[in-house]
Enzyme design. Structure first.
Site, PDB file in Angstrom:
ATOM      1  N   ASN A  12       0.776  -1.019  -0.159  1.00 24.83           N
ATOM      2  CA  ASN A  12      -0.108   0.009  -0.120  1.00 24.83           C
ATOM      3  C   ASN A  12       0.771   1.100  -0.145  1.00 24.83           C
ATOM      4  O   ASN A  12       1.414   1.484   1.093  1.00 24.83           O
ATOM      5  CB  ASN A  12      -0.800  -0.175   1.108  1.00 24.83           C
ATOM      6  CG  ASN A  12      -1.618   1.192   1.462  1.00 24.83           C
ATOM      7  OD1 ASN A  12      -1.671   2.088   0.348  1.00 24.83           O
ATOM      8  ND2 ASN A  12      -2.448   1.371   2.420  1.00 24.83           N
ATOM      9  N   LYS A  14       0.240   4.371  -0.101  1.00 24.81           N
ATOM     10  CA  LYS A  14      -0.564   5.538   0.205  1.00 24.81           C
ATOM     11  C   LYS A  14      -0.175   6.599  -0.510  1.00 24.81           C
ATOM     12  O   LYS A  14      -0.137   6.215  -1.665  1.00 24.81           O
ATOM     13  CB  LYS A  14      -0.100   5.736   1.970  1.00 24.81           C
ATOM     14  CG  LYS A  14      -0.227   4.348   2.459  1.00 24.81           C
ATOM     15  CD  LYS A  14      -0.066   4.510   4.287  1.00 24.81           C
ATOM     16  CE  LYS A  14      -0.254   3.082   4.701  1.00 24.81           C
ATOM     17  NZ  LYS A  14      -0.019   3.206   6.355  1.00 24.81           N
ATOM     18  N   HIS A  99      -9.406   1.522   4.919  1.00 25.15           N
ATOM     19  CA  HIS A  99      -8.445   1.320   5.456  1.00 25.15           C
ATOM     20  C   HIS A  99      -8.630   2.397   6.761  1.00 25.15           C
ATOM     21  O   HIS A  99      -9.440   3.380   6.677  1.00 25.15           O
ATOM     22  CB  HIS A  99      -7.227   2.011   4.693  1.00 25.15           C
ATOM     23  CG  HIS A  99      -5.796   1.881   5.226  1.00 25.15           C
ATOM     24  ND1 HIS A  99      -5.387   2.743   6.095  1.00 25.15           N
ATOM     25  CD2 HIS A  99      -4.812   0.866   5.013  1.00 25.15           C
ATOM     26  CE1 HIS A  99      -4.107   2.553   6.467  1.00 25.15           C
ATOM     27  NE2 HIS A  99      -3.872   1.383   5.843  1.00 25.15           N
ATOM     28  N   GLU A 101      -6.795   4.757   7.763  1.00 27.19           N
ATOM     29  CA  GLU A 101      -6.618   6.155   7.480  1.00 27.19           C
ATOM     30  C   GLU A 101      -7.788   6.826   6.770  1.00 27.19           C
ATOM     31  O   GLU A 101      -8.167   8.049   6.940  1.00 27.19           O
ATOM     32  CB  GLU A 101      -5.233   6.309   6.719  1.00 27.19           C
ATOM     33  CG  GLU A 101      -4.160   6.009   7.439  1.00 27.19           C
ATOM     34  CD  GLU A 101      -2.936   5.319   6.790  1.00 27.19           C
ATOM     35  OE1 GLU A 101      -2.986   5.384   5.421  1.00 27.19           O
ATOM     36  OE2 GLU A 101      -1.869   4.951   7.362  1.00 27.19           O
ATOM     37  N   GLU A 171      -5.224  -4.821  10.619  1.00 23.99           N
ATOM     38  CA  GLU A 171      -4.293  -3.860  10.640  1.00 23.99           C
ATOM     39  C   GLU A 171      -4.508  -3.044  12.056  1.00 23.99           C
ATOM     40  O   GLU A 171      -5.135  -2.174  12.115  1.00 23.99           O
ATOM     41  CB  GLU A 171      -4.287  -2.608   9.601  1.00 23.99           C
ATOM     42  CG  GLU A 171      -3.870  -3.238   8.324  1.00 23.99           C
ATOM     43  CD  GLU A 171      -3.584  -2.236   7.193  1.00 23.99           C
ATOM     44  OE1 GLU A 171      -2.478  -2.621   6.606  1.00 23.99           O
ATOM     45  OE2 GLU A 171      -3.812  -1.328   7.041  1.00 23.99           O
ATOM     46  N   GLY A 177       2.843   2.365  10.885  1.00 25.46           N
ATOM     47  CA  GLY A 177       3.772   3.428  10.624  1.00 25.46           C
ATOM     48  C   GLY A 177       4.316   3.851  12.188  1.00 25.46           C
ATOM     49  O   GLY A 177       5.002   4.803  11.942  1.00 25.46           O
ATOM     50  N   SER A 217       3.556  -2.243  10.263  1.00 28.82           N
ATOM     51  CA  SER A 217       4.979  -2.061  10.568  1.00 28.82           C
ATOM     52  C   SER A 217       5.484  -3.708  10.152  1.00 28.82           C
ATOM     53  O   SER A 217       6.563  -4.065  10.822  1.00 28.82           O
ATOM     54  CB  SER A 217       5.555  -1.939  11.772  1.00 28.82           C
ATOM     55  OG  SER A 217       4.994  -0.515  12.069  1.00 28.82           O
TER      56      SER A 217
HETATM   57  P1  13P Z   1       2.978   0.286   7.542  1.00 23.92           P
HETATM   58  O1  13P Z   1       3.597  -0.860   7.099  1.00 23.92           O
HETATM   59  O2  13P Z   1       3.906   1.584   7.098  1.00 23.92           O
HETATM   60  O3  13P Z   1       3.055   0.294   9.210  1.00 23.92           O
HETATM   61  O4  13P Z   1       1.582   0.621   7.115  1.00 23.92           O
HETATM   62  C1  13P Z   1       0.712  -0.492   7.170  1.00 23.92           C
HETATM   63  C2  13P Z   1      -0.472  -0.048   6.334  1.00 23.92           C
HETATM   64  O5  13P Z   1      -1.306   0.789   6.945  1.00 23.92           O
HETATM   65  C3  13P Z   1      -0.851  -0.741   5.313  1.00 23.92           C
HETATM   66  O6  13P Z   1      -1.918  -0.583   4.760  1.00 23.92           O
END
Ligand code: 13P
Length: 262
Positions: A12, A14, A99, A101, A171, A177, A217
């Site tokens: 992803n 982002k 997601h 976010e 997640e 992150g 992560s």
């Molecule tokens: P990270 O791998 O940067 O923690 O992000 C995970 C994520 O949100 C994947 O959709």
């Protein structure tokens, strides 16, 4: 411990990578992973990089393209939005929905995410439905309750016949992150609970086929132990998917686990 499901390693990106930077990353990944087909691999660039990414992938089946969001309506006055059919014309196969976010910054509800899941399936897009608790939820002992609400809310009225197309991504929001990863045991506990919830909804034959990815992560240093867990069928990766070498190593880890599973 054998997993009967084909692992999926999905990046992803982002809000990262311009179209040319995306092409460079895809070329780098193809270089790292060669032409294996035992592990499913997907990259999910931003909308603006999808067309060039599709062209960069035109001669290979090794990587499937995914999008990071879509609107449930087929067309109309939804400024700034993109429909399932628009994604299909760019050879997109997966779409990340719900997601954390999007839930957090764009106030997406389970009901809205559910409309997207239905629209994606109707258009032959495989939804990657994301669920996960915040740190406050976890500390209050509400992890499974929150995950169940999001999962069941996202899957309302999904036809049993189409359910196998769905991918779930667990997640934990506190692990995204942050460098904090759920331990393999913590992740497996929730993945097993999700499998049980899917069994309640669709029956065990279908639930056993649905892939449940871990996200938060995930990186080369912790992927092997996570992927070794029975109900962890791959990863949805943010940070470590932005660099060809680290993403390639995650595919390698899934390949090694596939061989170990026999
Ligand atoms: P990270 O791998 O940067 O923690 O992000 C995970 C994520 O949100 C994947 O959709």
């Amino acid at each position: 411990m054998a997993t009967k499901r084909k692992y999926l390693i999905a990046g992803n990106w982002k809000m990262n990578k311009t179209a040319p930077d995306g092409v460079e990353l895809i070329e780098g990944i193809l270089n790292e992973i060669g032409s294996q087909s035992e592990v499913g691999v997907a990259v999910c660039p931003p909308f603006t990089a999808l067309e060039s990414a599709a062209k960069a992938l035109a001669d290979t089946n090794t990587i499937t393209l995914g999008a990071q969001n879509m609107h449930p309506e087929p067309d109309g006055a939804y400024t700034g939005e993109v429909s399932a059919a628009m994604l299909r014309t760019l050879y997109v196969g997966f779409v990340i929905l719900g997601h954390s976010e999007r839930r957090q910054y764009f106030a997406e509800s389970d009901a809205f995410i559910n409309q997207k899941v239905i629209a994606a399936l109707e258009n032959n897009l495989k939804p990657i439905l994301c669920v996960g608790e915040t740190i406050e939820d976890r500390e209050a002992g509400k992890t499974l309750e929150v995950v169940e609400t999001q999962l069941k809310g996202g899957l309302v009225n999904v036809d049993k016949k189409q359910a196998e197309q769905i991918v779930i991504a667990y997640e934990p929001v506190w692990a995204i992150g942050t460098g904090k990863t759920a331990t393999p045991e913590m992740a497996q506990e929730v993945h097993a609970a999700i499998r049980k919830m899917l069994t309640d909804i669709f029956g065990s034959d279908i639930a056993d086929k649905i892939r449940i990815l871990y996200g938060g992560s995930m990186k080369p240093g912790n992927a092997a132990e996570l992927l070794a867990e029975k109900d962890i069928d791959g990863g949805l990766i943010g940070g470590a998917s932005l660099e060809a070498k680290s993403f390639g190593k995650l595919v390698e880890a899934a390949l090694a686990q596939t061989k170990a599973d026999g």
